[in-house]
Design a protein around this motif. Sequence first.
Motif, PDB file in Angstrom:
ATOM      1  N   UNK A 119     -22.561  14.435 -30.057  1.00 32.25           N
ATOM      2  CA  UNK A 119     -22.307  14.936 -31.501  1.00 32.25           C
ATOM      3  C   UNK A 119     -21.316  15.926 -31.960  1.00 32.25           C
ATOM      4  N   UNK A 120     -20.749  15.936 -32.660  1.00 31.38           N
ATOM      5  CA  UNK A 120     -19.801  16.961 -33.127  1.00 31.38           C
ATOM      6  C   UNK A 120     -20.170  17.392 -34.631  1.00 31.38           C
ATOM      7  N   UNK A 121     -20.334  18.627 -34.608  1.00 32.52           N
ATOM      8  CA  UNK A 121     -20.959  18.981 -36.063  1.00 32.52           C
ATOM      9  C   UNK A 121     -20.061  20.162 -36.197  1.00 32.52           C
ATOM     10  N   UNK A 122     -19.066  20.043 -37.233  1.00 33.94           N
ATOM     11  CA  UNK A 122     -18.334  21.265 -37.593  1.00 33.94           C
ATOM     12  C   UNK A 122     -18.783  22.310 -38.183  1.00 33.94           C
ATOM     13  N   UNK A 123     -18.626  23.454 -37.709  1.00 38.83           N
ATOM     14  CA  UNK A 123     -19.370  24.688 -38.485  1.00 38.83           C
ATOM     15  C   UNK A 123     -18.644  25.333 -39.545  1.00 38.83           C
ATOM     16  N   UNK A 126     -11.187  15.534 -28.879  1.00 35.73           N
ATOM     17  CA  UNK A 126     -10.650  15.520 -27.777  1.00 35.73           C
ATOM     18  C   UNK A 126     -11.060  16.314 -26.663  1.00 35.73           C
ATOM     19  N   UNK A 127     -11.619  17.481 -26.846  1.00 40.23           N
ATOM     20  CA  UNK A 127     -12.196  18.371 -26.080  1.00 40.23           C
ATOM     21  C   UNK A 127     -13.605  17.748 -25.453  1.00 40.23           C
ATOM     22  N   UNK A 128     -14.562  17.378 -26.349  1.00 40.29           N
ATOM     23  CA  UNK A 128     -15.718  16.839 -25.657  1.00 40.29           C
ATOM     24  C   UNK A 128     -15.741  15.571 -25.147  1.00 40.29           C
ATOM     25  N   UNK A 129     -14.616  14.741 -25.422  1.00 40.09           N
ATOM     26  CA  UNK A 129     -14.311  13.234 -24.949  1.00 40.09           C
ATOM     27  C   UNK A 129     -14.456  13.172 -23.604  1.00 40.09           C
ATOM     28  N   UNK A 136     -23.245  22.903 -27.151  1.00 35.18           N
ATOM     29  CA  UNK A 136     -22.104  23.670 -26.738  1.00 35.18           C
ATOM     30  C   UNK A 136     -21.373  24.226 -27.967  1.00 35.18           C
ATOM     31  N   UNK A 137     -21.153  25.492 -28.098  1.00 36.00           N
ATOM     32  CA  UNK A 137     -20.267  25.896 -29.369  1.00 36.00           C
ATOM     33  C   UNK A 137     -18.983  26.092 -28.684  1.00 36.00           C
ATOM     34  N   UNK A 138     -18.110  25.420 -29.344  1.00 38.69           N
ATOM     35  CA  UNK A 138     -16.646  25.551 -28.710  1.00 38.69           C
ATOM     36  C   UNK A 138     -15.595  25.859 -30.074  1.00 38.69           C
ATOM     37  N   UNK A 139     -14.579  26.529 -29.722  1.00 46.63           N
ATOM     38  CA  UNK A 139     -13.478  26.668 -30.731  1.00 46.63           C
ATOM     39  C   UNK A 139     -12.361  25.833 -30.807  1.00 46.63           C
ATOM     40  N   UNK A 140     -12.107  24.980 -31.888  1.00 45.98           N
ATOM     41  CA  UNK A 140     -11.095  24.131 -31.966  1.00 45.98           C
ATOM     42  C   UNK A 140     -10.196  24.336 -33.282  1.00 45.98           C
ATOM     43  N   UNK A 141      -9.115  23.931 -33.166  1.00 43.94           N
ATOM     44  CA  UNK A 141      -8.397  24.193 -34.494  1.00 43.94           C
ATOM     45  C   UNK A 141      -8.926  22.979 -35.714  1.00 43.94           C
ATOM     46  N   UNK A 142      -9.083  22.167 -35.211  1.00 46.47           N
ATOM     47  CA  UNK A 142      -9.638  21.035 -36.112  1.00 46.47           C
ATOM     48  C   UNK A 142     -10.705  19.997 -35.673  1.00 46.47           C
ATOM     49  N   UNK A 143     -11.144  19.162 -36.342  1.00 49.42           N
ATOM     50  CA  UNK A 143     -12.186  18.111 -35.811  1.00 49.42           C
ATOM     51  C   UNK A 143     -11.601  17.321 -34.711  1.00 49.42           C
ATOM     52  N   UNK A 144     -10.333  16.801 -34.896  1.00 50.33           N
ATOM     53  CA  UNK A 144      -9.575  16.162 -33.936  1.00 50.33           C
ATOM     54  C   UNK A 144      -9.533  16.649 -32.652  1.00 50.33           C
TER      55      UNK A 144
END
Length: 263
Positions: free
Chosen positions: A255-259, A240-243, A228-236
Amino acid sequence: MNVTGIRRQESAARAKATIYSHAKTGNLIDWRPILEWTEQEVFSAINASGMACHPAYRCFGMSRVSCRFCIMSSLPDLAAAARQPEAAPLYRRMVTLEADSGFAFQGGRWLGDIAPDLLDADLRDRLARAKEIAAIRSSIEATIPKNMLYVKGWPTRPLTDEEAVFLAGIRQKITALKAHAHDATLQKDGALMGIAGAPVQVRNPDAAQVETANGPFMTSSLPVAGFAIIEAADLAEAIDMVSRTPCAVAHGVVEVWPLEQPS
């Protein structure tokens, strides 16, 4: 002496009350002086005294004084409460709770159906999805035998190991139901999701010849289910979104990989 203004006409339980009774503890008497009165006699007595009725009756057309949106309210009282302009923000907050939880405000009655014109299109859509989830949840719960259900907060008997496993399976299905609904919400908000297919390794040493090999290069004790490619303000916020996604709640790993933006 404890004096209350309950009347027999108000409910089946109050119809069984007596004019007075002794409290179970302490030297106290409960007195119910208007137990036999009709509703009209109550309002007549108030008018004769020169006092004004509570605004809930004389201004808002309610049949009882209670919370603005009470779980005990009748349909006309809920509609009357929703008609008050100052109640609109609270109404939307409570309907949001219905949409987020998947549970109706009053058992089978959804507060969001009382005044849908006060809701924006997004909240109406979320409420519709919540109703679908509630219907599926009810069908899942209906498979639980009656002798395994709780009665007034306690089970009627200890469960066998097989029954405990069955009940745990019911809980897993309901948890997954909410998780998949959360996925749908993320997609509606713009997340790009896909199911992982068979991977292919690609090499092109010195840009001389393309070589491919079927199968993953990285290994994991769990299968890769998708992305999934999601847009979030920051890693936190991303965490929360994927939890609440299916993989996270079903004992899997996300796994969360920041772009990061190139400089």
